[in-house]
Structures are given as structure tokens and as C-alpha cells.
Scaffold this active site. Sequence first.
Site, PDB file in Angstrom:
ATOM      1  N   GLY A 182      15.232  34.900  30.269  1.00 45.09           N
ATOM      2  CA  GLY A 182      16.152  35.606  31.034  1.00 45.09           C
ATOM      3  C   GLY A 182      17.255  35.935  30.496  1.00 45.09           C
ATOM      4  O   GLY A 182      18.352  36.213  31.064  1.00 45.09           O
TER       5      GLY A 182
ATOM      6  N   VAL B 216      18.583  39.669  31.351  1.00 39.37           N
ATOM      7  CA  VAL B 216      19.231  39.854  32.492  1.00 39.37           C
ATOM      8  C   VAL B 216      20.514  39.124  32.542  1.00 39.37           C
ATOM      9  O   VAL B 216      21.624  39.732  33.222  1.00 39.37           O
ATOM     10  CB  VAL B 216      18.346  39.337  33.820  1.00 39.37           C
TER      11      VAL B 216
ATOM     12  N   LYS C 207      21.444  44.929  21.479  1.00 39.18           N
ATOM     13  CA  LYS C 207      20.268  44.403  20.856  1.00 39.18           C
ATOM     14  C   LYS C 207      19.984  44.392  19.491  1.00 39.18           C
ATOM     15  O   LYS C 207      19.572  45.457  19.209  1.00 39.18           O
ATOM     16  CB  LYS C 207      19.266  44.734  21.691  1.00 39.18           C
TER      17      LYS C 207
ATOM     18  N   GLU D  36      22.594  40.153  22.149  1.00 42.13           N
ATOM     19  CA  GLU D  36      21.405  39.780  22.667  1.00 42.13           C
ATOM     20  C   GLU D  36      20.414  39.161  21.475  1.00 42.13           C
ATOM     21  O   GLU D  36      19.938  40.401  20.818  1.00 42.13           O
ATOM     22  CB  GLU D  36      20.851  40.289  23.864  1.00 42.13           C
TER      23      GLU D  36
ATOM     24  N   ALA E 145      16.778  37.890  19.774  1.00 43.90           N
ATOM     25  CA  ALA E 145      15.324  37.843  20.020  1.00 43.90           C
ATOM     26  C   ALA E 145      14.762  36.413  20.194  1.00 43.90           C
ATOM     27  O   ALA E 145      14.893  35.820  19.241  1.00 43.90           O
ATOM     28  CB  ALA E 145      14.379  38.710  19.049  1.00 43.90           C
TER      29      ALA E 145
ATOM     30  N   HIS F 259      18.337  30.603  37.780  1.00 39.29           N
ATOM     31  CA  HIS F 259      17.331  30.270  38.841  1.00 39.29           C
ATOM     32  C   HIS F 259      16.239  31.158  39.031  1.00 39.29           C
ATOM     33  O   HIS F 259      15.304  30.834  39.762  1.00 39.29           O
ATOM     34  CB  HIS F 259      18.364  30.200  40.070  1.00 39.29           C
TER      35      HIS F 259
END
Length: 215
Positions: free
Chosen positions: A15, A18, A38, A115, A117, A176
Site C-alpha cells: 500500500g 496509496v 517514484k 516512493e 520499489a 487498514h
Amino acid sequence: MKGVYFVSGIDTDIGKTVATGVLAKQLLQQGKSVITQKPVQTGCQNIADDIAVHRKIMGKPMQEADKQGLTMPEIFSYPASPHLAARLDGRALDLDKIRTATQQLAAQYEIVLVEGAGGLMVPLTENLLTIDYIRQQGYPVILVTSGRLGSINHTLLSFAALKQYGIRLHSLVFNHIHDSRDAHIAQDSLNYLKCRLKADFSEAEWMELAKTDAV
């Protein structure tokens, strides 16, 4: 919160994308100047899919930095870890290009969320792990975990690696969306990890990603 932060996870598909987008959206709502990056995207061509997801969550169109390639400096076509994807594409991963792109973003934005990998130990090259690169750059880490079975083990291993490498943990994000279907396991994982975070990284923040944040 200011500067460059590296978003990693306890595993692949935990996740991170997100979580990165939601955190960026929250920071925007606080009036912060924020961009996501990224640095290495695999399994894509021309456009990094994860950046597109970030922008959708943030409610933003593709930015000028996206069009310039600064937010997605290295893209490989094969969906694998960076070292393998680069080898199969027949070219080397350019770490200098990544570093320069991040520096340019940091000069334009108050906060840059990078972010990664997969997890901390994913190889970027044959000789360099993701965690090696994080330590070299001095980035604090935002670690994404969940309530699915096995997450406690993977999270504690990530904690141990961060301590071994002397890397600061900024926050632990409990996702969650990837909770176990067993409510007992999910709740116990949350309770246990919240206590361990306080014990192992007392200055780190605890954050939660709600199921409603799913894209």
C-alpha cells in the site's frame, strides 16, 4: 515536516502508493508545497503508473515536474525489482540521474515524498540495496505496514534493518486496506505494532490509512 522523505514498505504490494498519495493530499490540505516522486518504476513505459495514482489521490493533474521526468527519472518495462528490470532492458540504472532529479524537486517544493520499489532490502543494482541508497542520502523513512498475517514479523525485521543502518524512522503507516480478513489478527497486529513503535522508535509518528482511502 520539511525536506525529502523516503516511503518504503514491509513488503511489495503493501500500500505504499496509496499511502504516499494520501499523505501528499493531507499535506496539501495543510497548505504545504508537496510533490511525490517514484525514482524507479518497473513494469511501465514512458509514464510511471504510481505517479498517476498519486496525482489522482491528490486531486491534481500531471505536474510540470512530471512532464519533465523529474518525478519518474528511471522507468523500466519489465515488472521486477530494479536490478533485474534494468538488466532485462539492457541498460544500467542511473543513480546520478535519480539523485539530481530529487535535488531539483527539493529545490522547488517544501516536501518531497519519494516512493521506493518494494521493501528496504530490494536491490537497486547488483551491488546496492534500497536501504544503502537511503542511508547514503540521509533520508528519514516513512514505513508502510498492515494488519495482514505476517506483518508483525516483516515490520520488526524492517525496524531491525533501520536500526542497523542508523536510519531515522519518521513514521509507521498502518494500512487498514490490507488488513487480514480475521479481525482478531488485524486488531492484534495494530495493537502490537503500535506498542513496539513506541518502544523502538519513540520519536516516530503512528499513522493509519483507512479502508475508505482505497483507490
